[in-house]
Structure formats: C-alpha cells, structure tokens
Motif scaffolding. Structure first.
Motif, PDB file in Angstrom:
ATOM      1  N   PHE A 133       0.865  -1.183   0.000  1.00 27.77           N
ATOM      2  CA  PHE A 133       0.000   0.000   0.000  1.00 27.77           C
ATOM      3  C   PHE A 133       0.902   1.234   0.000  1.00 27.77           C
ATOM      4  O   PHE A 133       1.840   1.325   0.804  1.00 27.77           O
ATOM      5  CB  PHE A 133      -0.877   0.035   1.257  1.00 27.77           C
ATOM      6  CG  PHE A 133      -2.070  -0.884   1.217  1.00 27.77           C
ATOM      7  CD1 PHE A 133      -2.151  -1.926   0.309  1.00 27.77           C
ATOM      8  CD2 PHE A 133      -3.113  -0.712   2.113  1.00 27.77           C
ATOM      9  CE1 PHE A 133      -3.249  -2.776   0.288  1.00 27.77           C
ATOM     10  CE2 PHE A 133      -4.215  -1.544   2.105  1.00 27.77           C
ATOM     11  CZ  PHE A 133      -4.285  -2.579   1.184  1.00 27.77           C
ATOM     12  N   THR A 134       0.609   2.182  -0.860  1.00 27.32           N
ATOM     13  CA  THR A 134       1.412   3.395  -0.910  1.00 27.32           C
ATOM     14  C   THR A 134       0.591   4.560  -1.433  1.00 27.32           C
ATOM     15  O   THR A 134      -0.262   4.381  -2.307  1.00 27.32           O
ATOM     16  CB  THR A 134       2.671   3.206  -1.780  1.00 27.32           C
ATOM     17  OG1 THR A 134       3.440   4.399  -1.797  1.00 27.32           O
ATOM     18  CG2 THR A 134       2.309   2.819  -3.205  1.00 27.32           C
ATOM     19  N   GLN A 135       0.839   5.741  -0.897  1.00 28.07           N
ATOM     20  CA  GLN A 135       0.244   6.961  -1.439  1.00 28.07           C
ATOM     21  C   GLN A 135       1.098   7.524  -2.570  1.00 28.07           C
ATOM     22  O   GLN A 135       0.588   8.187  -3.459  1.00 28.07           O
ATOM     23  CB  GLN A 135       0.099   8.014  -0.340  1.00 28.07           C
ATOM     24  CG  GLN A 135      -1.009   7.727   0.648  1.00 28.07           C
ATOM     25  CD  GLN A 135      -1.084   8.783   1.722  1.00 28.07           C
ATOM     26  OE1 GLN A 135      -0.474   8.671   2.769  1.00 28.07           O
ATOM     27  NE2 GLN A 135      -1.838   9.844   1.463  1.00 28.07           N
ATOM     28  N   ASN A 136       2.398   7.278  -2.502  1.00 29.55           N
ATOM     29  CA  ASN A 136       3.330   7.769  -3.524  1.00 29.55           C
ATOM     30  C   ASN A 136       4.344   6.668  -3.803  1.00 29.55           C
ATOM     31  O   ASN A 136       5.225   6.424  -2.990  1.00 29.55           O
ATOM     32  CB  ASN A 136       4.049   9.031  -3.040  1.00 29.55           C
ATOM     33  CG  ASN A 136       3.098  10.180  -2.814  1.00 29.55           C
ATOM     34  OD1 ASN A 136       2.530  10.728  -3.745  1.00 29.55           O
ATOM     35  ND2 ASN A 136       2.910  10.536  -1.546  1.00 29.55           N
ATOM     36  N   MET A 137       4.189   6.035  -4.947  1.00 28.21           N
ATOM     37  CA  MET A 137       5.086   4.935  -5.284  1.00 28.21           C
ATOM     38  C   MET A 137       6.520   5.442  -5.397  1.00 28.21           C
ATOM     39  O   MET A 137       6.800   6.372  -6.153  1.00 28.21           O
ATOM     40  CB  MET A 137       4.656   4.306  -6.617  1.00 28.21           C
ATOM     41  CG  MET A 137       5.445   3.055  -6.963  1.00 28.21           C
ATOM     42  SD  MET A 137       5.109   1.686  -5.833  1.00 28.21           S
ATOM     43  CE  MET A 137       6.250   0.452  -6.451  1.00 28.21           C
ATOM     44  N   PRO A 138       7.452   4.882  -4.616  1.00 25.22           N
ATOM     45  CA  PRO A 138       8.849   5.317  -4.722  1.00 25.22           C
ATOM     46  C   PRO A 138       9.388   5.076  -6.129  1.00 25.22           C
ATOM     47  O   PRO A 138       9.072   4.081  -6.773  1.00 25.22           O
ATOM     48  CB  PRO A 138       9.573   4.424  -3.703  1.00 25.22           C
ATOM     49  CG  PRO A 138       8.508   3.967  -2.771  1.00 25.22           C
ATOM     50  CD  PRO A 138       7.270   3.847  -3.600  1.00 25.22           C
ATOM     51  N   TYR A 139      10.209   5.999  -6.592  1.00 19.84           N
ATOM     52  CA  TYR A 139      10.816   5.848  -7.911  1.00 19.84           C
ATOM     53  C   TYR A 139      12.157   6.566  -7.913  1.00 19.84           C
ATOM     54  O   TYR A 139      12.502   7.292  -6.980  1.00 19.84           O
ATOM     55  CB  TYR A 139       9.908   6.405  -9.007  1.00 19.84           C
ATOM     56  CG  TYR A 139       9.695   7.894  -8.950  1.00 19.84           C
ATOM     57  CD1 TYR A 139      10.499   8.773  -9.685  1.00 19.84           C
ATOM     58  CD2 TYR A 139       8.690   8.445  -8.144  1.00 19.84           C
ATOM     59  CE1 TYR A 139      10.301  10.140  -9.617  1.00 19.84           C
ATOM     60  CE2 TYR A 139       8.494   9.814  -8.072  1.00 19.84           C
ATOM     61  CZ  TYR A 139       9.305  10.651  -8.823  1.00 19.84           C
ATOM     62  OH  TYR A 139       9.113  12.005  -8.746  1.00 19.84           O
ATOM     63  N   GLY A 140      12.912   6.375  -8.978  1.00 20.54           N
ATOM     64  CA  GLY A 140      14.213   7.025  -9.092  1.00 20.54           C
ATOM     65  C   GLY A 140      15.150   6.586  -7.991  1.00 20.54           C
ATOM     66  O   GLY A 140      15.272   5.402  -7.693  1.00 20.54           O
ATOM     67  N   SER A 141      15.806   7.564  -7.333  1.00 22.21           N
ATOM     68  CA  SER A 141      16.796   7.239  -6.308  1.00 22.21           C
ATOM     69  C   SER A 141      16.212   7.288  -4.901  1.00 22.21           C
ATOM     70  O   SER A 141      16.951   7.286  -3.923  1.00 22.21           O
ATOM     71  CB  SER A 141      17.985   8.201  -6.409  1.00 22.21           C
ATOM     72  OG  SER A 141      17.567   9.536  -6.167  1.00 22.21           O
ATOM     73  N   HIS A 142      14.889   7.376  -4.760  1.00 23.58           N
ATOM     74  CA  HIS A 142      14.255   7.281  -3.447  1.00 23.58           C
ATOM     75  C   HIS A 142      14.710   5.978  -2.791  1.00 23.58           C
ATOM     76  O   HIS A 142      14.757   4.916  -3.435  1.00 23.58           O
ATOM     77  CB  HIS A 142      12.738   7.294  -3.617  1.00 23.58           C
ATOM     78  CG  HIS A 142      11.968   7.347  -2.338  1.00 23.58           C
ATOM     79  ND1 HIS A 142      11.833   6.259  -1.509  1.00 23.58           N
ATOM     80  CD2 HIS A 142      11.281   8.372  -1.740  1.00 23.58           C
ATOM     81  CE1 HIS A 142      11.086   6.589  -0.463  1.00 23.58           C
ATOM     82  NE2 HIS A 142      10.744   7.866  -0.574  1.00 23.58           N
ATOM     83  N   PHE A 143      15.021   6.032  -1.495  1.00 25.90           N
ATOM     84  CA  PHE A 143      15.552   4.836  -0.829  1.00 25.90           C
ATOM     85  C   PHE A 143      14.592   3.657  -0.943  1.00 25.90           C
ATOM     86  O   PHE A 143      15.000   2.492  -0.991  1.00 25.90           O
ATOM     87  CB  PHE A 143      15.857   5.153   0.650  1.00 25.90           C
ATOM     88  CG  PHE A 143      14.734   4.845   1.599  1.00 25.90           C
ATOM     89  CD1 PHE A 143      14.642   3.603   2.217  1.00 25.90           C
ATOM     90  CD2 PHE A 143      13.754   5.795   1.878  1.00 25.90           C
ATOM     91  CE1 PHE A 143      13.607   3.307   3.094  1.00 25.90           C
ATOM     92  CE2 PHE A 143      12.717   5.506   2.752  1.00 25.90           C
ATOM     93  CZ  PHE A 143      12.642   4.261   3.363  1.00 25.90           C
ATOM     94  N   GLU A 175      -9.814   7.437  -0.674  1.00 21.40           N
ATOM     95  CA  GLU A 175      -9.799   6.218   0.146  1.00 21.40           C
ATOM     96  C   GLU A 175      -9.196   6.496   1.516  1.00 21.40           C
ATOM     97  O   GLU A 175      -9.629   5.915   2.520  1.00 21.40           O
ATOM     98  CB  GLU A 175      -9.018   5.126  -0.590  1.00 21.40           C
ATOM     99  CG  GLU A 175      -9.741   4.632  -1.836  1.00 21.40           C
ATOM    100  CD  GLU A 175      -8.844   3.918  -2.834  1.00 21.40           C
ATOM    101  OE1 GLU A 175      -9.382   3.177  -3.681  1.00 21.40           O
ATOM    102  OE2 GLU A 175      -7.609   4.119  -2.782  1.00 21.40           O
ATOM    103  N   ILE A 176      -8.203   7.391   1.559  1.00 20.43           N
ATOM    104  CA  ILE A 176      -7.615   7.772   2.844  1.00 20.43           C
ATOM    105  C   ILE A 176      -8.663   8.440   3.723  1.00 20.43           C
ATOM    106  O   ILE A 176      -8.858   8.065   4.888  1.00 20.43           O
ATOM    107  CB  ILE A 176      -6.425   8.736   2.637  1.00 20.43           C
ATOM    108  CG1 ILE A 176      -5.289   8.063   1.862  1.00 20.43           C
ATOM    109  CG2 ILE A 176      -5.936   9.280   3.977  1.00 20.43           C
ATOM    110  CD1 ILE A 176      -4.484   7.083   2.645  1.00 20.43           C
TER     111      ILE A 176
END
Length: 344
Positions: A71-81, A109-110
């Motif tokens: 579950f995520t509000q902002n899918m990590p991408y790029g160099s995000h840890f 949904e939140i």
C-alpha cells in the motif's frame, strides 16, 4: 468474468502512450511527477493490479504462490531509498514463494478509510506500507488482522498501540552527531529545513537537531524553512529565500531532495554553498553525489533494509503472536563539500 485491466486500457483512458503509462507503473525512465501521479490514480480507479515477480517456482515444484500487498500513497521511484528497498524485498519474498501486488491508495480512500480498489483481504497474507503517513488509515489497517509492516510511518502514530511492526532508519543520533559536529566547528546559527510532521523519520531528525542545540545551549536560528508548505513549489521556496533578512550558518535538511532544492534556490539568489551557507541532507541519494557541491548527508542502507523488511513481515506471518517490533537500521554520516572542511 471481470475484465482484466491492462496498461493499454489505462493509456487509452488517459490519452497517453502505453510506454508513458508503463514508465509510471514500473518506476522506469524520466516522467513528470504530475503525470506519474495521474497515471497511478487512474490505475487505482480502474482496478489495475500490478503483480511484481522476481522469480516463480517451477511447475515441477507444484508450490503455491502466496500474496502480499504493498500500500502506498506515492510509489517510490528514481533514487528514493524505497526503490532499492523494494527491489531486495521482492527478491527475498519471491524466494519464499510470495508475490507482491501494488495498490496505490487515493486521497478519497484515505479520507473515507476505505481499502484500495482491487484489494482482496481474504487472499492476502501480509501488507507492507511505504509512503503511507496518515495515522487514522494506519490504525484502520492494523485492525484488519492481517500481518502489517510499516516502513516509516506517520509522525504522530501511537507506536504503543498500533498492531504492526515498524522499520525505520536511525534518524535521531545521526542528525544529533551531524549538528553537534557543526557546532564544535564554530557554527552556532543553525536552522532545520523541511517538515518535521511529514513522517516519523523527519520528526526524529528534527528531534535530533533540537537535541544537539539544547546540549550546546542553543536554539534554532529561524523557523522560516521549517514547515509543511515551504518546499511545496519552487516559487514558494524562492519567495521564502527572498524575504529572509538573516540566514543561518548552516541548514540541516530533512532529506537530500529538500537540501538540493534549497541549494539550487540559494544559488539563484547569489549565495554560495559552502562559502556563504552550509547545507546538509539525509539519504545519500544518487543526486547527493552529483550536485555541486557534493552534499554532506546520511547514508541509509536501502537495499539491506529491503531484506530486513522481508524478514520482519515473513516472520510475523509465520509467528503472529510475536510481540510487535520497532527496528531502527544503523545509518552512516557522509561528509562532503557542502559543509566545507570540518574537524571531525
């Protein structure tokens, strides 16, 4: 039978190319954040389910593949840890006959405390949350009686009550040590940049900053760069810089991306880093080693955290009565040119 939603269906609905939609869903290539978020929201709305496989058992093994949900509000991408952590998380769970489905959680949904479209509670063995920072939603998820792992969490999550394991990087002492080092090198006017309420990690970093100041009988030089809205847009940040009459000796930033935005804005206003102002970050992102000057930061063992996360969730599934755990993974300071020459 319910129609399976494809990448092409999402592309057609948005009037975008299949390649653009694929980039957003698979975290590849360069894409505007607004476009990425629009695609993820449309995917959730249409009930798209992205299954992430690294390996599957052979047919000869006749082994059932079990389901985990992200579950995520902002899918990590790029160099995000989180990008690196998810890669190793998937590697580990796939070796244990699990697959991961990604569910973007929309604001609607939140606010209504509803589970994301397409999620099947009965078929899900465990949930991992990343970039989920709403305390009420986290509390709702912890009441589902499904093993739950939070990678970071809301700043005001009551960790004594939530029924979940929590994985964090060490934040407090690393920022305490970084701040104290600057103070011992003669820098007395220090400010925090970023929003301490964004997530628990940011809150712990802010507390480490204030702890070091308190130990040295100091207070934050200014709070103009500490808050929810300062870094919302480049224009907002630029206006804050323009109206600031006195600047600190150094900014301790909540993460690398805050630091990089700040360095670029300061540069446009004629300031030099570190000659005029020192700036530090947190994450040791790829960008921290590219920007000039290279950024003093705190390294997170992102890939290793993915393995640890997998171990925590899988062990919770196999031993549900284990007391809930909060784990901090050790971090490491990386001194670079953005803080000049320091006595360490």
């Amino acid at each position: 039978m319910e129609k399976k939603i494809t990448i092409q269906d999402i592309a057609d609905a948005l009037g975008l190319s299949r390649n653009t939609v694929s980039k957003a869903l698979n975290n590849t290539g360069v894409l505007a954040e607004e476009t990425r978020q629009k695609i993820l929201e449309k995917a959730a709305e249409m009930g798209y389910r992205r299954f992430i496989y690294l390996a599957q058992p052979s047919a000869a093994e006749n082994t059932e593949v079990k389901e985990l949900a992200l579950f995520t509000q902002n899918m990590p991408y790029g160099s995000h840890f989180g990008t690196y952590a998810l890669n190793t998380f998937q590697e580990k769970i796939s070796r244990n006959n699990y697959r991961l489905s990604m569910f973007p959680v929309r604001e609607a949904e939140i606010s209504s405390l509803q589970l994301p479209m397409g999620f099947n509670k009965e078929k899900t063995e465990g949930i991992i949350c990343m970039e989920m920072f709403d305390p009420d939603y986290i509390e709702m998820l912890s009441s589902l009686d499904i093993p739950l792992l939070l990678i970071d969490t809301a700043a005001d999550t009551d960790i004594t009550q939530v029924k979940a394991d929590i994985l964090l990087m060490e934040n407090h002492m690393s920022i305490y040590n970084l701040t104290d080092t600057l103070i011992q090198n003669g820098y007395r006017n220090l400010a925090f940049a970023g929003d301490p309420e964004h997530c628990r990690s940011f809150a712990e970093r802010y507390q480490g900053f204030k702890h070091a100041l308190s130990e040295n009988n100091l207070t934050p030089f200014t709070a103009q760069f500490t808050g929810r809205t300062v870094f919302d847009t480049p224009d907002t940040l630029a206006e804050t810089v323009r109206r600031t009459l006195q600047f600190p000796d150094a900014f301790i930033c909540a993460n690398d991306f805050v630091a990089i935005d700040l360095i670029r804005t300061l540069r446009k206003q004629g300031f030099k880093v570190p000659d005029d102002i020192l700036v530090t970050g947190f994450d040791n992102s790829d960008e921290s080693r590219i920007i000039e000057p290279h950024l003093t930061t705190v390294e997170i063992p992102s890939s290793k955290m993915g393995y640890i996360a997998a171990d925590m969730l899988l062990s919770r599934i196999s031993e549900p009565d284990t007391p809930y755990r909060i784990m901090h993974v050790q971090t490491a300071l990386k001194y670079r040119a953005s803080t000049g020459k320091l006595k360490i």
